[in-house]
Design a protein around this motif. Structure first.
Motif, PDB file in Angstrom:
ATOM      1  N   GLU A 494     128.690  34.691  25.808  1.00 54.06           N
ATOM      2  CA  GLU A 494     128.271  33.972  26.994  1.00 54.06           C
ATOM      3  C   GLU A 494     128.621  32.498  26.903  1.00 54.06           C
ATOM      4  O   GLU A 494     129.026  31.882  27.884  1.00 54.06           O
ATOM      5  CB  GLU A 494     126.758  34.148  27.208  1.00 54.06           C
ATOM      6  N   ARG A 495     128.477  31.921  25.699  1.00 58.72           N
ATOM      7  CA  ARG A 495     128.790  30.503  25.549  1.00 58.72           C
ATOM      8  C   ARG A 495     130.289  30.262  25.680  1.00 58.72           C
ATOM      9  O   ARG A 495     130.716  29.244  26.205  1.00 58.72           O
ATOM     10  CB  ARG A 495     128.261  30.002  24.204  1.00 58.72           C
ATOM     11  N   MET A 496     131.113  31.220  25.225  1.00 57.79           N
ATOM     12  CA  MET A 496     132.557  31.102  25.424  1.00 57.79           C
ATOM     13  C   MET A 496     132.891  31.153  26.913  1.00 57.79           C
ATOM     14  O   MET A 496     133.757  30.425  27.403  1.00 57.79           O
ATOM     15  CB  MET A 496     133.283  32.211  24.658  1.00 57.79           C
ATOM     16  N   GLU A 497     132.191  32.024  27.664  1.00 59.46           N
ATOM     17  CA  GLU A 497     132.417  32.092  29.101  1.00 59.46           C
ATOM     18  C   GLU A 497     132.035  30.780  29.767  1.00 59.46           C
ATOM     19  O   GLU A 497     132.693  30.322  30.700  1.00 59.46           O
ATOM     20  CB  GLU A 497     131.625  33.256  29.715  1.00 59.46           C
ATOM     21  N   ASP A 498     130.932  30.150  29.277  1.00 63.08           N
ATOM     22  CA  ASP A 498     130.543  28.846  29.819  1.00 63.08           C
ATOM     23  C   ASP A 498     131.623  27.804  29.560  1.00 63.08           C
ATOM     24  O   ASP A 498     131.906  26.956  30.419  1.00 63.08           O
ATOM     25  CB  ASP A 498     129.222  28.390  29.185  1.00 63.08           C
ATOM     26  N   LEU A 499     132.220  27.873  28.365  1.00 61.70           N
ATOM     27  CA  LEU A 499     133.296  26.936  28.037  1.00 61.70           C
ATOM     28  C   LEU A 499     134.481  27.137  28.979  1.00 61.70           C
ATOM     29  O   LEU A 499     135.059  26.172  29.492  1.00 61.70           O
ATOM     30  CB  LEU A 499     133.724  27.123  26.577  1.00 61.70           C
ATOM     31  N   ASP A 501     134.429  28.392  31.970  1.00 61.48           N
ATOM     32  CA  ASP A 501     134.051  27.929  33.310  1.00 61.48           C
ATOM     33  C   ASP A 501     134.146  26.413  33.423  1.00 61.48           C
ATOM     34  O   ASP A 501     134.583  25.875  34.447  1.00 61.48           O
ATOM     35  CB  ASP A 501     132.634  28.387  33.648  1.00 61.48           C
ATOM     36  N   ARG A 502     133.739  25.728  32.343  1.00 61.22           N
ATOM     37  CA  ARG A 502     133.796  24.262  32.379  1.00 61.22           C
ATOM     38  C   ARG A 502     135.239  23.777  32.429  1.00 61.22           C
ATOM     39  O   ARG A 502     135.571  22.848  33.155  1.00 61.22           O
ATOM     40  CB  ARG A 502     133.067  23.678  31.176  1.00 61.22           C
ATOM     41  N   ILE A 503     136.098  24.424  31.652  1.00 61.11           N
ATOM     42  CA  ILE A 503     137.523  24.043  31.683  1.00 61.11           C
ATOM     43  C   ILE A 503     138.096  24.260  33.073  1.00 61.11           C
ATOM     44  O   ILE A 503     138.881  23.446  33.576  1.00 61.11           O
ATOM     45  CB  ILE A 503     138.297  24.855  30.622  1.00 61.11           C
ATOM     46  N   ARG A 504     137.707  25.376  33.722  1.00 59.58           N
ATOM     47  CA  ARG A 504     138.166  25.619  35.093  1.00 59.58           C
ATOM     48  C   ARG A 504     137.759  24.477  36.026  1.00 59.58           C
ATOM     49  O   ARG A 504     138.553  24.003  36.839  1.00 59.58           O
ATOM     50  CB  ARG A 504     137.589  26.932  35.619  1.00 59.58           C
ATOM     51  N   LYS A 505     136.497  24.056  35.901  1.00 60.89           N
ATOM     52  CA  LYS A 505     136.008  22.987  36.776  1.00 60.89           C
ATOM     53  C   LYS A 505     136.750  21.682  36.523  1.00 60.89           C
ATOM     54  O   LYS A 505     137.117  20.964  37.456  1.00 60.89           O
ATOM     55  CB  LYS A 505     134.507  22.790  36.560  1.00 60.89           C
ATOM     56  N   TYR A 690     136.145  25.868  20.640  1.00 59.44           N
ATOM     57  CA  TYR A 690     134.778  26.389  20.543  1.00 59.44           C
ATOM     58  C   TYR A 690     134.158  26.019  19.198  1.00 59.44           C
ATOM     59  O   TYR A 690     133.032  25.509  19.120  1.00 59.44           O
ATOM     60  CB  TYR A 690     134.826  27.901  20.734  1.00 59.44           C
ATOM     61  N   GLN A 691     134.889  26.260  18.122  1.00 63.87           N
ATOM     62  CA  GLN A 691     134.369  25.970  16.781  1.00 63.87           C
ATOM     63  C   GLN A 691     134.164  24.472  16.581  1.00 63.87           C
ATOM     64  O   GLN A 691     133.168  24.042  15.989  1.00 63.87           O
ATOM     65  CB  GLN A 691     135.317  26.529  15.733  1.00 63.87           C
ATOM     66  N   ARG A 692     135.082  23.668  17.097  1.00 61.58           N
ATOM     67  CA  ARG A 692     134.953  22.217  16.906  1.00 61.58           C
ATOM     68  C   ARG A 692     133.777  21.666  17.693  1.00 61.58           C
ATOM     69  O   ARG A 692     133.063  20.784  17.220  1.00 61.58           O
ATOM     70  CB  ARG A 692     136.263  21.543  17.337  1.00 61.58           C
ATOM     71  N   LEU A 693     133.550  22.194  18.887  1.00 63.96           N
ATOM     72  CA  LEU A 693     132.401  21.743  19.656  1.00 63.96           C
ATOM     73  C   LEU A 693     131.089  22.152  19.001  1.00 63.96           C
ATOM     74  O   LEU A 693     130.087  21.445  19.104  1.00 63.96           O
ATOM     75  CB  LEU A 693     132.468  22.305  21.077  1.00 63.96           C
ATOM     76  N   TRP A 701     126.966  25.738  25.919  1.00 62.59           N
ATOM     77  CA  TRP A 701     127.961  25.017  26.721  1.00 62.59           C
ATOM     78  C   TRP A 701     127.429  24.679  28.094  1.00 62.59           C
ATOM     79  O   TRP A 701     127.927  23.771  28.749  1.00 62.59           O
ATOM     80  CB  TRP A 701     129.229  25.856  26.838  1.00 62.59           C
ATOM     81  N   ALA A 702     126.420  25.393  28.557  1.00 64.61           N
ATOM     82  CA  ALA A 702     125.838  25.065  29.858  1.00 64.61           C
ATOM     83  C   ALA A 702     125.148  23.705  29.822  1.00 64.61           C
ATOM     84  O   ALA A 702     124.882  23.101  30.853  1.00 64.61           O
ATOM     85  CB  ALA A 702     124.855  26.138  30.292  1.00 64.61           C
ATOM     86  N   GLU A 703     124.850  23.186  28.578  1.00 59.73           N
ATOM     87  CA  GLU A 703     124.175  21.899  28.452  1.00 59.73           C
ATOM     88  C   GLU A 703     125.122  20.731  28.657  1.00 59.73           C
ATOM     89  O   GLU A 703     124.711  19.589  28.744  1.00 59.73           O
ATOM     90  CB  GLU A 703     123.529  21.792  27.067  1.00 59.73           C
TER      91      GLU A 703
END
Length: 803
Positions: A494-499, A501-505, A690-693, A701-703
């Motif tokens: 789910e956190r990867m999906e949030d990442l 989504d953020r890149i898309r935005k 993902y790993q670096r973040l 990632w939603a935060e």
């Protein structure tokens, strides 16, 4: 597959109406049999049987003839340019005021001073073939009489369902198979084709023999022998149905096999019995240097892997693909050996592909046909031949079936149906659906059945497949859409999906549009990009477009750029987030990447000249993306990717780790893809991001929120530096960004010229300083600048430039 609705009504009672056929097309599509289109077969008007009384030359046109044609009650004058006009011939005629099946009206017309009161029709004009060499001369065997309404012999006022049948549903490659689906969808009785053969007294074993040398390639081979056959046309209604089904009518013998093919879905083949050496059939692999001339008149060299049907001396057919010309039936044929067999689908597919020979038979056999319909197909052809004229049938069938296919059964639970489909279907309805689809159903208890799987549904193997059958006939559209009842626990996925989504935005906000491409690359693209090592190839690709799993997002994005260029789009700014694949130590690795492509005219304010995207536009987008993801301490360093321009490319690195690569597409590749612009590409793996973040302590990632407005002002200094030529800009930037209170480092000038010492270059930076806890004084900023100047001088030999 083309299915006539009128033909369909022989098996299920459905109306031939415009409203119903479109409802049927929608229901079949929702049930998994996609109807690509519905074609209308119109009803001609004024179509009668005429007899040509006289044929004379047109006085003013060399290529036209004048015909006196009797319509029984009247004689009319017609003008025609057909080359096959003959006196006393029976022909179909449409009088003036009539109409062709396609709706075209026929009027009285004057040709060079001679009036024509109608039209003599060809087979093509009436829809029985695509192109005709002349008018349709009706054979005497058809029994047509002058003045009769000719539409009674054909089957107009019809609808054709054009189905896109999937490879796992060979049972739907027939009128009967589609009727079975309609029977289940509308809960109607299914009527089977009539089988009624009258056999003679002579045993078939005394006339022929069959031997299977390769039982794996041909698990079953059966045949019948027909005698006293008379070559002639099939009934007109049969010819019309074949034409509507996409096959060309030829003769009664050939048309009977083709009719059974479309009706039952199983191919059969008629050999001229008297042309078979030794009256023997041998199913074997081709021998070295063997050749065969097929029915299309082409001589074909066979390989040792090709399965053939041979007589005692030579091959007479390519098994499951096409018959041979040497044993072809003709007007001289009086005895026929009719073949019906089950061939290994892999063998047929391999042979068909290697010979470049695709036929109606191979299209079906390579999809794994029903081994139990073999005798039914033989008897159906025999029934048709006896219905159309007298012929004798040898007693018995030769049926070589060394290893029979065992019946298959599967347990089905009512509770499982409800759980999978999410809706309660009454047990009686589930049973009825399966029975309409010709599954046998035996109740084993209040909640379960023992289901027998029919031999024509080879793809059905497990309980979940049976539930799918019930669900698609019941109607997926009837199942209510509901959210899952179970709570979702946020995890890594789910956190990867949030990442993502953020890149898309972020990229959408930067003006890019998202592309979604298939996860495959074509053979052409794989060769163009020189992908060989680690490429995950598809073992049996459906086409060259699905040659391998894509190792990079670049080929797909490049095709997107090419398509936009062909459509004369001025500028392309695309990104894609998707999976890429590689093979490492014989294991397939799947990764998620983000890719960007820029090309063409940039969307810039007016500058008095054309502005095209360049390397720095892409670099700016990448910088913005990484900064918005809260990644710092990254740098751009020279790279040497062979797919990119040698002087316009760079790695994106964080410490010693490579995050991604960007650059201009190599000019040779750009020319290969016929691109009018320079193309700039970027790709980065999201696993690394993902790993670096994670290391910087972001638990979810939603935060990630937009930056807050700082409370304290920033201070800015311009710094002009003399840098040795051998020192890359990234090294200077690393030192400048190493200070905690340096918020932004912007390089806005690079200069080489007379005022600069030899071996040096000038970098001018705007540096932004900020402390988030207080306002920085000038002395504090000067102290930071002094520290930076000292490090630059000591570590890189950089000097402060006096302006």
């Amino acid at each position: 597959m083309r299915v006539s609705l009128r033909w369909l009504t022989e098996f299920v009672s459905v109306p031939v109406e415009h409203g119903f056929v479109h409802e049927l097309a929608e229901r079949l599509t929702l049930a998994g049999l996609e109807v690509a289109s519905v074609e209308r077969v119109g009803q001609p008007e004024g179509l009668v049987v005429g007899k040509i009384l006289t044929v004379s030359q047109h006085p003013h046109a060399d290529k036209l003839k004048i015909c006196e044609v009797s319509l029984g009650s009247e004689t009319i004058r017609l003008v025609s340019g057909a080359p096959n006009l003959a006196e006393n011939a029976l022909v179909p005629v449409i009088r003036a005021g009539g109409r062709l099946p396609n709706g075209q009206g026929i009027e009285a017309v004057v040709f060079r001073g001679e009036k024509s009161d109608g039209m003599i029709c060809s087979r093509a004009e009436l829809g029985l073939e695509e192109r005709s060499p002349g008018v349709w001369i009706l054979e005497p065997e058809l029994g047509c009489r002058v003045g009769e309404d000719f539409t009674q012999y054909l089957e107009f006022d019809d609808f054709i369902l054009v189905l896109e049948t999937k490879s796992n549903r060979p049972d739907a490659l027939s009128v009967l198979g589609v009727a079975r689906e309609v029977s289940a969808l509308y809960d109607l009785e299914l009527r089977k084709p009539q089988l009624s053969l009258s056999e003679g007294t002579q045993q078939i074993e005394s006339l022929a023999s069959v031997e299977i040398e390769d039982a794996q390639g041909c698990p079953r081979y059966a045949c019948r022998i027909f005698s006293d056959l008379r070559w002639g046309p099939a009934p007109l209604k049969i010819q019309h149905r074949l034409a509507k089904g996409g096959l060309r009518p030829i003769s009664n013998i050939v048309d009977a096999t083709n009719y059974a093919l479309l009706e039952l879905g199983h191919p059969t083949h008629a050999f001229d019995y008297d042309k078979l050496e030794g009256h023997k059939i041998i199913v074997r692999r081709a021998r070295p240097a063997e050749k065969i001339t097929t029915l299309d008149g082409v001589e074909r060299a066979l390989s040792a892997s090709d399965l053939v049907i041979a007589d005692a001396r030579k091959p007479v057919a390519i098994a499951g693909v096409m018959g041979g010309a040497d044993s072809e039936v003709s007007e001289k044929t009086h005895r026929v050996l009719l073949e019906s067999a089950y061939f290994d689908p892999i063998s047929v597919r391999r042979t068909s592909k290697s010979l470049g020979l695709r036929t109606e038979a191979s299209h079906r056999f390579e999809r794994d046909m029903d081994p139990e319909i073999v005798i039914t197909a033989l008897d159906r052809v025999g029934t048709l031949l006896q219905q159309w004229g007298s012929c004798s049938v040898a007693r018995g069938v030769i049926d070589v079936y060394p290893k029979k296919f065992a019946p298959r059964f599967c347990e089905l639970r009512q509770s499982r149906i409800s759980k999978i489909l999410g809706v309660e279907i009454p047990p009686q309805q589930s049973e009825q659906i399966l029975r309409r689809l010709e599954f046998s159903v035996e109740r084993q208890g209040p909640d379960r059945w023992r289901v027998g799987i029919p031999s024509f549904r080879r793809e059905v193997e497990r309980e979940i497949d049976l539930i799918e059958e019930i669900g698609r006939i019941y109607g997926y559209e009837k199942i209510p859409a509901e959210r899952p009842a179970l709570p979702l626990v946020a995890g890594r996925r789910e956190r990867m999906e949030d990442l993502k989504d953020r890149i898309r935005k972020i990229l959408t906000a930067l003006g890019a549009s998202e592309a979604v491409n298939f996860g495959f690359i074509s053979r052409e693209d794989a060769e163009a990009f020189s992908y060989s090592d680690g490429l995950v190839k598809v073992r049996n690709p459906m086409s060259d477009e699905s040659y391998a799993l894509r190792p990079s997002l670049w080929p797909g994005l490049l095709r997107n750029v090419q398509y936009n260029a062909y459509q004369q789009v001025e500028g392309v700014r695309l990104f894609e987030i998707g999976k890429v694949f590689s093979q490492e130590n014989k294991a397939v690795r799947e990764r998620v990447s983000v890719g960007i492509a820029l090309a063409g005219r940039a969307l810039m304010p007016l500058r008095g000249r054309e502005q095209f995207y360049d390397f720095y536009d892409l670099k700016g987008i990448v910088e913005s993306l990484l900064l918005e993801l809260r990644l710092k301490n990254f740098a751009f360093e020279p790279s040497s990717e062979k797919l990119l321009h040698p002087a316009r490319q760079a790695f994106v690195k964080a410490k010693d780790d490579i995050l991604g690569i960007l650059g201009e597409l190599h000019p040779d590749l750009a020319r290969r893809y016929d691109l009018p612009w320079r193309v700039y590409l970027f790709e980065m793996g999201l696993e690394e991001i993902y790993q670096r973040l994670q290391t910087i302590g972001l638990p979810n990632w939603a935060e990630l929120q937009p930056r807050v407005t700082p409370k304290f002002p920033a201070s800015r200094r311009d710094l002009s530096l003399l840098v040795p030529e051998g020192v890359p800009e990234v090294s200077v930037r690393k030192i400048l960004e190493s200070e905690r209170r340096v918020e932004r480092v912007f390089l806005y000038d690079l200069y080489r010229g007379p005022q600069i010492p030899q071996g040096m270059k000038s970098f001018t930076y705007e540096i932004t300083f900020r402390d988030w806890t207080k306002t920085l004084s000038d002395d504090e900023v000067n102290e930071i600048v002094a520290r930076l100047e000292a490090r630059l001088r000591d570590e890189l030999g950089v000097q402060l430039r006096k302006i």
